[in-house]
Design an enzyme around this catalytic site. Sequence first.
Site, mmCIF file in Angstrom:
data_model
loop_
_atom_site.group_PDB
_atom_site.id
_atom_site.type_symbol
_atom_site.label_atom_id
_atom_site.label_comp_id
_atom_site.label_asym_id
_atom_site.label_seq_id
_atom_site.Cartn_x
_atom_site.Cartn_y
_atom_site.Cartn_z
ATOM 1 N N LYS A 229 0.740 -1.264 0.146
ATOM 2 C CA LYS A 229 0.121 -0.024 -0.083
ATOM 3 C C LYS A 229 0.688 1.080 -0.234
ATOM 4 O O LYS A 229 0.259 2.343 -0.412
ATOM 5 C CB LYS A 229 -0.970 -0.171 1.251
ATOM 6 C CG LYS A 229 -2.077 -0.965 1.115
ATOM 7 C CD LYS A 229 -3.165 -0.464 0.192
ATOM 8 C CE LYS A 229 -4.440 -1.228 0.067
ATOM 9 N NZ LYS A 229 -5.568 -0.739 -0.533
ATOM 10 N N SER B 233 0.898 -9.685 -0.588
ATOM 11 C CA SER B 233 0.577 -8.545 -0.824
ATOM 12 C C SER B 233 0.742 -7.890 0.736
ATOM 13 O O SER B 233 1.107 -6.469 0.778
ATOM 14 C CB SER B 233 -0.831 -8.112 -0.924
ATOM 15 O OG SER B 233 -1.831 -8.601 -0.173
#
Length: 401
Positions: free
Chosen positions: A51, A302
């Site tokens: 992110k 992720s």
Amino acid sequence: MLNFKSIEKAYSDIKNSIKKTPLMECKTLDEMLGCETYLKLENLQKTGSFKIRGAINKIMNLTEEEKKKGVIASSAGNHAQGVALGARTAQISATIVMPETAPISKVEATKSYGARVIQCGAFYDQAYQKALEIQREEGMTFLHPFNDEYVIAGQGTIGIEILEDNKDIDIILVPVGGGGLLSGIALAAKSIKPNIKVYGVEATGAASMKKSLEENKVVGLEKCKTIADGIAVAKVGDKTFEIVKKYVDGIITVSEEEISQAILFLLEKSKVVAEGAGATALAGLLSEEIDVINKKVCCVVSGGNIDINNIEKIVNRAQIIQGRRVRFTVNLNDSFGQVNRVTEILKDHRVNILYLNQTRYNIDLDVNEQKLSVVIECKNAKHGLKVLEALRNDGFRVDEK
């Protein structure tokens, strides 16, 4: 309009502010699935998640006036940390609205980067509405976690890195929440290598992208619940939806059990710590929904910001599903040596006793009976069945829980 040049520019702008994360081989998966498997380890990224890429790219493209007013974002945790660190680096103020269900570790990490944290709602979409309300009141710039072209471009830089490190990758599997990561990687990867296949992987309890694609429009879910809190998004973005519709080859959905087992697999076999969302792509690969025989496959891990308090619960759940942890009760006669006999059988079968509790006060028991509750750790499901069979052959009444 977002295009591959936007992603290339994002990569040039942010590459000195992020880590280029490794692409790690996994020989165990190769042998299991008959393919060549790689893990893109974004769990090793700054803040422990991909992110930071999109957040920093967005902040770098703010006007000076917008920077003076500060930024606000809504997030289940990883976008929060990316925005908080990006804001601190740019020396601007940041407010983050997080769901009340967000893991404590992510809340505290976000605060540690200097952001003001407000908690509201049970899941992301409720936090999002609260953030918009505060943004209107205080005039800050809202940084959307996925439905923003600068954010999508930042996440797409992962696609560039994957193919820089191995241009022969045939398939990329990507976790899906709001679709920012999937749309960015798909756009980048298909621009570099048009014949590559890109699949999104969603939790069954939060399959908003799959539902939207099926109905050919963005639709929201009435319920959104999964242990993969980072992808617990009830409604995908319109920007991400259009890119996914154009570039993505399919969406795979995986259960909570499959996600739990993927987390355990990464811990045991690859020594990789992944949160629920981070393990989702691997869960999709292990589901064998797509043909990967003789292919080179990349799973995007992720993020690694798993709540330490949840690791034991998730690992325990995965081991129970796999039959490596077995819970059962044994009815005993109220006579000398019964418990010793049970433990002898368990010892003979070389199992690890994790829990043992004896009670005589139970309405279901006869006056001269006792009940022994047991949890054991086995090599595999077959081993566990042999243990239960041995107890029954010795005359004990055994009930599996």
